[in-house]
Write a protein that holds these residues in place. Structure first.
Motif, mmCIF file in Angstrom:
data_model
loop_
_atom_site.group_PDB
_atom_site.id
_atom_site.type_symbol
_atom_site.label_atom_id
_atom_site.label_comp_id
_atom_site.label_asym_id
_atom_site.label_seq_id
_atom_site.Cartn_x
_atom_site.Cartn_y
_atom_site.Cartn_z
ATOM 1 N N GLN A 127 0.672 -1.280 -0.251
ATOM 2 C CA GLN A 127 -0.063 -0.009 0.090
ATOM 3 C C GLN A 127 0.903 1.317 0.149
ATOM 4 O OE1 GLN A 127 -3.708 0.451 -0.155
ATOM 5 N NE2 GLN A 127 -3.172 -1.461 -0.857
ATOM 6 N N GLU A 129 4.023 1.324 -0.718
ATOM 7 C CA GLU A 129 4.983 1.345 -1.821
ATOM 8 C C GLU A 129 4.107 1.773 -2.969
ATOM 9 O OE1 GLU A 129 6.562 -2.554 -2.441
ATOM 10 O OE2 GLU A 129 8.148 -2.249 -0.733
ATOM 11 N N ALA A 130 2.988 1.366 -3.348
ATOM 12 C CA ALA A 130 2.260 1.836 -4.365
ATOM 13 C C ALA A 130 2.078 3.468 -4.301
ATOM 14 C CB ALA A 130 0.841 1.305 -4.407
ATOM 15 N N ALA A 131 1.791 3.940 -3.169
ATOM 16 C CA ALA A 131 1.578 5.456 -3.011
ATOM 17 C C ALA A 131 2.873 6.158 -3.123
ATOM 18 C CB ALA A 131 0.939 5.673 -1.725
ATOM 19 N N ARG A 132 3.906 5.755 -2.770
ATOM 20 C CA ARG A 132 5.462 6.291 -2.721
ATOM 21 C C ARG A 132 5.869 6.241 -4.443
ATOM 22 N NH1 ARG A 132 8.182 7.642 1.547
ATOM 23 N NH2 ARG A 132 8.988 9.139 0.075
ATOM 24 N N SER A 133 5.290 5.249 -5.050
ATOM 25 C CA SER A 133 6.023 4.978 -6.522
ATOM 26 C C SER A 133 5.274 6.210 -7.112
ATOM 27 C CB SER A 133 5.539 3.466 -7.004
ATOM 28 O OG SER A 133 4.180 3.404 -7.209
ATOM 29 N N THR A 134 4.184 6.504 -6.678
ATOM 30 C CA THR A 134 3.360 7.589 -7.523
ATOM 31 C C THR A 134 4.029 9.206 -7.115
ATOM 32 O OG1 THR A 134 1.420 7.821 -6.231
ATOM 33 C CG2 THR A 134 1.374 6.246 -8.131
ATOM 34 N N GLY A 135 5.060 9.159 -6.320
ATOM 35 C CA GLY A 135 5.387 10.388 -6.156
ATOM 36 C C GLY A 135 4.903 11.103 -4.585
ATOM 37 N N LEU A 136 3.749 10.247 -4.178
ATOM 38 C CA LEU A 136 3.273 10.901 -2.744
ATOM 39 C C LEU A 136 4.535 10.872 -1.809
ATOM 40 C CD1 LEU A 136 0.584 10.493 -3.946
ATOM 41 C CD2 LEU A 136 -0.296 9.691 -1.784
ATOM 42 N N THR A 137 4.696 11.952 -0.908
ATOM 43 C CA THR A 137 5.303 11.733 0.057
ATOM 44 C C THR A 137 5.319 10.961 1.433
ATOM 45 O OG1 THR A 137 4.285 13.689 1.384
ATOM 46 C CG2 THR A 137 6.120 14.462 -0.315
ATOM 47 N N GLN A 140 1.784 12.465 3.076
ATOM 48 C CA GLN A 140 0.827 12.382 2.075
ATOM 49 C C GLN A 140 0.411 11.008 1.882
ATOM 50 O OE1 GLN A 140 2.620 13.896 -1.428
ATOM 51 N NE2 GLN A 140 1.320 15.975 -1.443
ATOM 52 N N VAL A 145 -3.455 7.299 2.335
ATOM 53 C CA VAL A 145 -3.487 5.943 2.101
ATOM 54 C C VAL A 145 -3.410 5.011 3.237
ATOM 55 C CG1 VAL A 145 -2.412 4.167 1.295
ATOM 56 C CG2 VAL A 145 -2.556 6.255 -0.153
ATOM 57 N N LEU B 55 12.519 2.319 -4.583
ATOM 58 C CA LEU B 55 11.866 1.730 -3.278
ATOM 59 C C LEU B 55 12.802 0.676 -2.765
ATOM 60 C CD1 LEU B 55 8.320 0.210 -4.860
ATOM 61 C CD2 LEU B 55 8.696 2.314 -3.324
ATOM 62 N N ASN B 78 10.684 12.161 -4.833
ATOM 63 C CA ASN B 78 9.202 12.168 -5.132
ATOM 64 C C ASN B 78 8.887 12.801 -6.650
ATOM 65 O OD1 ASN B 78 8.641 11.160 -2.611
ATOM 66 N ND2 ASN B 78 9.080 12.662 -1.346
ATOM 67 N N ARG B 81 9.976 10.113 -9.200
ATOM 68 C CA ARG B 81 8.870 9.125 -9.246
ATOM 69 C C ARG B 81 7.625 9.399 -9.802
ATOM 70 N NH1 ARG B 81 9.530 7.253 -2.925
ATOM 71 N NH2 ARG B 81 11.480 5.692 -3.430
ATOM 72 N N PHE B 88 2.553 -3.223 -9.974
ATOM 73 C CA PHE B 88 2.939 -4.371 -8.922
ATOM 74 C C PHE B 88 2.318 -5.627 -9.015
ATOM 75 C CE2 PHE B 88 3.547 -0.242 -7.113
ATOM 76 C CZ PHE B 88 4.538 -0.323 -6.351
ATOM 77 N N TYR B 94 -5.665 0.874 -3.786
ATOM 78 C CA TYR B 94 -6.163 1.522 -2.470
ATOM 79 C C TYR B 94 -7.580 0.877 -1.909
ATOM 80 C CZ TYR B 94 -2.385 4.596 -3.857
ATOM 81 O OH TYR B 94 -1.253 4.933 -4.306
ATOM 82 N N HIS B 96 -9.818 1.627 -0.036
ATOM 83 C CA HIS B 96 -10.876 2.383 0.602
ATOM 84 C C HIS B 96 -11.263 3.580 -0.356
ATOM 85 C CE1 HIS B 96 -6.904 4.281 1.036
ATOM 86 N NE2 HIS B 96 -7.459 5.488 1.233
ATOM 87 N N VAL B 110 0.005 14.921 -5.592
ATOM 88 C CA VAL B 110 1.533 15.415 -6.034
ATOM 89 C C VAL B 110 1.605 16.646 -6.897
ATOM 90 C CG1 VAL B 110 3.498 14.426 -7.086
ATOM 91 C CG2 VAL B 110 2.017 12.945 -5.752
ATOM 92 N N LEU B 158 -0.082 9.495 -14.866
ATOM 93 C CA LEU B 158 0.765 10.499 -14.339
ATOM 94 C C LEU B 158 2.019 10.967 -15.702
ATOM 95 C CD1 LEU B 158 1.954 9.433 -11.117
ATOM 96 C CD2 LEU B 158 0.789 11.544 -11.758
#
Lengths: 226, 249
Positions: A127, A129-137, A140, A145, B55, B78, B81, B88, B94, B96, B110, B158
């Motif tokens: 979860q 990793e996916a968020a970070r891979s899109t550039g989220l800090t 964030q 998430v 990662l 960031n 990325r 994956f 996500y 939710h 972002v 993106l």
């Protein structure tokens, strides 16, 4: 006088009720007010601690774990006595209101931290990793998430804890807090009649039944939409 | 031969303590190329892929993305990325959020786009993977293949220079593998640069521009699919491929 009349006279005495209801109402206000404050500050502080723990800075995590363990092990009554009677001796005087609010907030924070942390831990690593891979800090990722999912896991068991800890406002009588049970006990001694205790019981029902209903609603609403 | 590479790995090393999983990887991926990485489990394929967007942190060598060594400490990872999509094995959607919000989250958080802007772009990305009609659904309502296509939409929205695929079909039921591979083929035809770790030998052979065979943390052999699959030069490649014979069609 029949037994039933005696029962009514003892526990549902309208005369006594009429005399003491303003005191009990005030007490109810104090109980509700502190209960609400405890719920807010306890939960907020607990979430903050869980997020700090997620930073995985070892000394900080150890402090948080120690805090949570100690606060969950100690009876809230002991905390109140320490805060109220011992802290003034080291220059930290506290009134009854602050004592009860702080003691219960810390206990709730400990439980909330454990629940939210448990929720965070239960999420798959993918979860974040996916968020970070899109550039989220990191932050964030946490707020968008991780926490929304951790809350959904943590909140249902926490609602019970909030109710249980809010009821502990009654322990405030040891530090002479004028909460509803304390008012009822004084009124009972003054009038020589336990009707005020009956009234206090109804006051608790009035206060907590809606909370329990709200909790149930929250629990069912926060199931996954499938 | 060609313009400068989008991704260049130079002497890449990765070790966990004394366990070395990457021992000097040199690789270039050029614009519009689809490079498939094959090899046995534990050969370092996924570790290599995950070093490409940090990662995983490499322990030596360089990862150069579009001319910038992103392993340098002063790089804003960031920001980098956003230009490197990732898909994956286990989708990692996500649960939710709605499908639309899964795709649009990074646009809003972002890139600071408004909700309506993000929704429009997210819907366009979902259109490309054929799932615009599922925008309001939640991930749990989708099949595995559909979830993975949402994962691809989340990467392409993106507008990245490169997409990393980490065994994108390994967690799928056989009957849904095809729809994901089809989307990947379409992306390739649209000129997307892709680095794909996969066990789908048939797909690698048919769709890749280049195939890399990894074993023991190094690139053993690479070349056009016809060469690597048809006439492998190394014994290790032959041994690996022979185990896939019959499964490769």
């Amino acid at each position: 006088m029949t037994d039933f009349d005696r029962f009514i006279h003892t526990f549902f005495n309208l005369e006594v009720a009429a005399k003491y209801w303003p005191d009990l109402l005030k007490g109810l206000g104090v109980t509700a007010g502190i209960g609400l404050l405890v719920a807010i500050t306890g939960l907020v502080f607990g979430v903050v601690l869980a997020v700090l723990r997620a930073l995985q800075i070892r000394p900080l995590s150890l402090l948080i774990i120690a805090f949570a363990d100690i606060m969950r092990a100690l009876p809230p009554l002991v905390l109140m006595i320490v805060f109220f009677f011992a802290f003034p001796l080291i220059g930290l005087p506290m009134n009854a209101f602050t004592t009860v609010w702080l003691a219960l907030s810390l206990v709730l924070a400990a439980y909330a931290e454990e629940s939210v942390w448990g929720g965070i831990l239960s999420l798959p690593r993918g979860q974040s990793e996916a968020a970070r891979s899109t550039g989220l800090t990191w932050w964030q990722t946490m707020t968008s998430v991780i926490l929304p999912q951790a809350f959904r896991i943590a909140v249902p068991p926490l609602t019970n804890r909030v109710i249980a800890i809010s009821k502990n406002v009654a322990l405030g009588s040891v530090v002479a807090l004028n909460e509803v049970l304390n008012e009822a006990q004084s009124a009972t001694s003054n009038s020589g009649n336990p009707t005020p205790l009956t009234m206090a019981a109804f006051a608790y029902l009035l206060l907590f039944i809606p909370v329990i209903f709200a909790a149930r609603r929250l629990e069912s609403r926060w199931q996954w939409k499938v | 031969m060609s313009p400068s590479p989008i991704l260049e790995l130079v002497g890449l090393h990765k070790a966990y303590g004394s366990l070395s999983v990457l021992r000097g990887i040199d690789l270039r991926v050029y614009p519009g190329e689809m490079v498939c990485v094959i090899g046995p489990s534990g050969s370092g394929k996924s570790s290599m892929l995950r070093c490409c967007n940090r990662l995983e942190e490499s322990t030596g060598g360089q990862v150069v993305v579009d001319g910038t060594d992103i392993t340098r400490p002063d790089v804003d990872i960031n920001a980098v990325r956003q230009h490197i999509g990732m898909v994956f094995q286990s989708f990692n959607l996500y649960p939710h959020l709605s499908v639309l919000d899964n795709v649009g989250l990074a646009l809003r958080k972002v890139q600071g786009k408004s909700r309506s802007e993000a929704d429009t772009l997210a819907l366009a990305a979902l259109e490309r993977v054929g799932l615009a009609d599922k925008a309001k659904s939640h991930p749990a309502q989708l099949s595995g293949g559909q979830q993975q296509r949402v994962g691809i939409a989340r990467a392409i929205v993106l507008n990245p220079k490169l997409i990393l695929f980490d065994e994108p079909t390994s967690a799928l039921d056989p009957e849904t593998v095809g729809e994901v591979l089809k989307v990947m083929r379409q992306l390739r035809e649209a000129g997307m640069t892709m680095l794909v770790v996969t066990h789908e030998m048939g797909f690698a052979r048919a769709a890749a521009d280049r195939v890399i065979f990894m074993d023991g943390g190094v690139i053993v052999e690479q070349g056009a699919p016809a060469d690597v699959f048809g006439a492998p030069q190394h014994e290790r490649t032959r041994a690996f491929l022979s185990r896939y014979h019959g499964a490769a069609h």
